[in-house]
Design a protein around this motif. Sequence first.
Motif, PDB file in Angstrom:
ATOM      1  N   UNK A  99      -2.428  -5.693   3.544  1.00 51.85           N
ATOM      2  CA  UNK A  99      -2.994  -4.368   3.770  1.00 51.85           C
ATOM      3  C   UNK A  99      -2.152  -3.292   3.109  1.00 51.85           C
ATOM      4  N   UNK A 100      -0.860  -3.444   3.169  1.00 57.08           N
ATOM      5  CA  UNK A 100       0.055  -2.497   2.517  1.00 57.08           C
ATOM      6  C   UNK A 100      -0.157  -2.494   1.001  1.00 57.08           C
ATOM      7  N   UNK A 101      -0.269  -3.688   0.413  1.00 57.86           N
ATOM      8  CA  UNK A 101      -0.469  -3.782  -1.035  1.00 57.86           C
ATOM      9  C   UNK A 101      -1.830  -3.260  -1.467  1.00 57.86           C
ATOM     10  N   UNK A 102      -2.800  -3.265  -0.561  1.00 62.22           N
ATOM     11  CA  UNK A 102      -4.154  -2.806  -0.890  1.00 62.22           C
ATOM     12  C   UNK A 102      -4.267  -1.290  -0.947  1.00 62.22           C
ATOM     13  N   UNK A 103      -3.288  -0.581  -0.397  1.00 62.29           N
ATOM     14  CA  UNK A 103      -3.369   0.873  -0.343  1.00 62.29           C
ATOM     15  C   UNK A 103      -3.600   1.555  -1.686  1.00 62.29           C
ATOM     16  N   UNK A 152       2.217  -3.853  -8.161  1.00 64.78           N
ATOM     17  CA  UNK A 152       3.252  -4.712  -8.721  1.00 64.78           C
ATOM     18  C   UNK A 152       2.686  -5.973  -9.353  1.00 64.78           C
ATOM     19  N   UNK A 153       3.131  -6.283 -10.566  1.00 70.11           N
ATOM     20  CA  UNK A 153       2.608  -7.463 -11.250  1.00 70.11           C
ATOM     21  C   UNK A 153       2.963  -8.745 -10.500  1.00 70.11           C
ATOM     22  N   UNK A 154       4.173  -8.848  -9.984  1.00 69.15           N
ATOM     23  CA  UNK A 154       4.551 -10.054  -9.242  1.00 69.15           C
ATOM     24  C   UNK A 154       3.680 -10.240  -8.005  1.00 69.15           C
ATOM     25  N   UNK A 202      -1.099   4.054  -7.988  1.00 66.78           N
ATOM     26  CA  UNK A 202       0.124   4.550  -7.362  1.00 66.78           C
ATOM     27  C   UNK A 202       0.905   3.421  -6.713  1.00 66.78           C
ATOM     28  N   UNK A 203       2.101   3.717  -6.291  1.00 65.25           N
ATOM     29  CA  UNK A 203       2.889   2.723  -5.567  1.00 65.25           C
ATOM     30  C   UNK A 203       2.315   2.563  -4.163  1.00 65.25           C
ATOM     31  N   UNK A 204       2.548   1.432  -3.526  1.00 62.73           N
ATOM     32  CA  UNK A 204       2.087   1.281  -2.151  1.00 62.73           C
ATOM     33  C   UNK A 204       2.753   2.277  -1.211  1.00 62.73           C
ATOM     34  N   UNK A 205       3.993   2.679  -1.525  1.00 59.74           N
ATOM     35  CA  UNK A 205       4.666   3.674  -0.700  1.00 59.74           C
ATOM     36  C   UNK A 205       3.928   5.008  -0.762  1.00 59.74           C
ATOM     37  N   UNK A 206       3.556   5.434  -1.963  1.00 59.52           N
ATOM     38  CA  UNK A 206       2.832   6.695  -2.105  1.00 59.52           C
ATOM     39  C   UNK A 206       1.461   6.618  -1.445  1.00 59.52           C
ATOM     40  N   UNK A 207       0.808   5.480  -1.575  1.00 52.11           N
ATOM     41  CA  UNK A 207      -0.509   5.328  -0.948  1.00 52.11           C
ATOM     42  C   UNK A 207      -0.389   5.390   0.570  1.00 52.11           C
ATOM     43  N   UNK A 208       0.658   4.784   1.119  1.00 52.88           N
ATOM     44  CA  UNK A 208       0.834   4.786   2.575  1.00 52.88           C
ATOM     45  C   UNK A 208       1.142   6.179   3.103  1.00 52.88           C
ATOM     46  N   UNK A 209       1.810   7.005   2.294  1.00 56.41           N
ATOM     47  CA  UNK A 209       2.210   8.337   2.738  1.00 56.41           C
ATOM     48  C   UNK A 209       1.162   9.410   2.449  1.00 56.41           C
TER      49      UNK A 209
END
Length: 331
Positions: free
Chosen positions: A236-240, A315-317, A258-265
């Motif tokens: 769910x975090x990665x889907x943000x 993230x590609x990984x 965007x990064x998952x951090x930015x999406x979460x915030x």
Amino acid sequence: MTSLPDVPLSVLDLSPVSEGKGVGEALRNTLDLARNAERLGYHRYWLAEHHNMPGIASSATAVLIGHVADATESIRVGSGGIMLPNHAPLVVAEQFGTLEAFHPGRIDLGIGRAPGTDQRTALALRGPGGLSAENFPEHLMELISYFEPDAARGVNAVTAEGNKPPVWLLGSSGFSAQLAGRLGLPFSFAHHFAAENTLPAVRLYRENFQPSEVLSDPYVMLGVQVIAAETDERAQYLAGPSGLTFLSLRRGRPIALPTPEDAAEYPYTEMDRSFLAERFGSSIVGGPESVRKGLDQLLADTDANELMITTMVHGHEDRVRSYEIVADLKR
């Protein structure tokens, strides 16, 4: 009842451009993902045509297909799809005849009738008085005709003759479903962004299907967004980022992933959350068991012959890992 071990799994890649990264890295990631998909046993690797979107690098689709086919050995490579109203049928035939000549038996030509972009960009692609989706059936038949010699036609696609890849119709509504059925072509439906139309379109395709030299029975592939991780919470975090990217596109301000951090915030409104819940309700997001249940339910509901999985994460990984988890579910 069809279940996950019974059907081929394939990959739909848009070559996502992540925030803070460049197009070159996105394209190199596509080649790496294709090699991994082949290693994991995926059946096809398709690239999608989209234009004027900062987060998508697959716009020169035929060029990218050639590079992916060069970077792999056995996986089928194709378009998911080429948006025919953006191109002269002769050019598409020449491009895909050339690809098939270089990589015999490995190329797929998936065709759609949507622009794959906004109207202003579509006009820039086609030019004033250019092609129209209203004439899609005629343009499709013209395209297919170029793969066979015809002295009376006067115009020939030299590289296409004798190098015809399998032709698929793509769709998100009933129009292409009926046309694919009547022509006896395989049909790929965009369940990942038109889930409300999935069952009606698949039913229309099967009801209208007429056997052809290509197929004796209907063949349905469904595109589905899957984001798999070790746990439901991580997935769910990665889907943000995927949701925030689509929300920005809807507002007319397309962005890179965007990064998952930015999406979460991000300060989502209740309307935003409601829209995203509806838009991504068909996505299958979670840990291995949640993803297995979601894919098995989709197969039970549709009896699809194949699933084409698209995964848009920053993230590609994480993207490679998601495809690894899904591949492991077939074993």
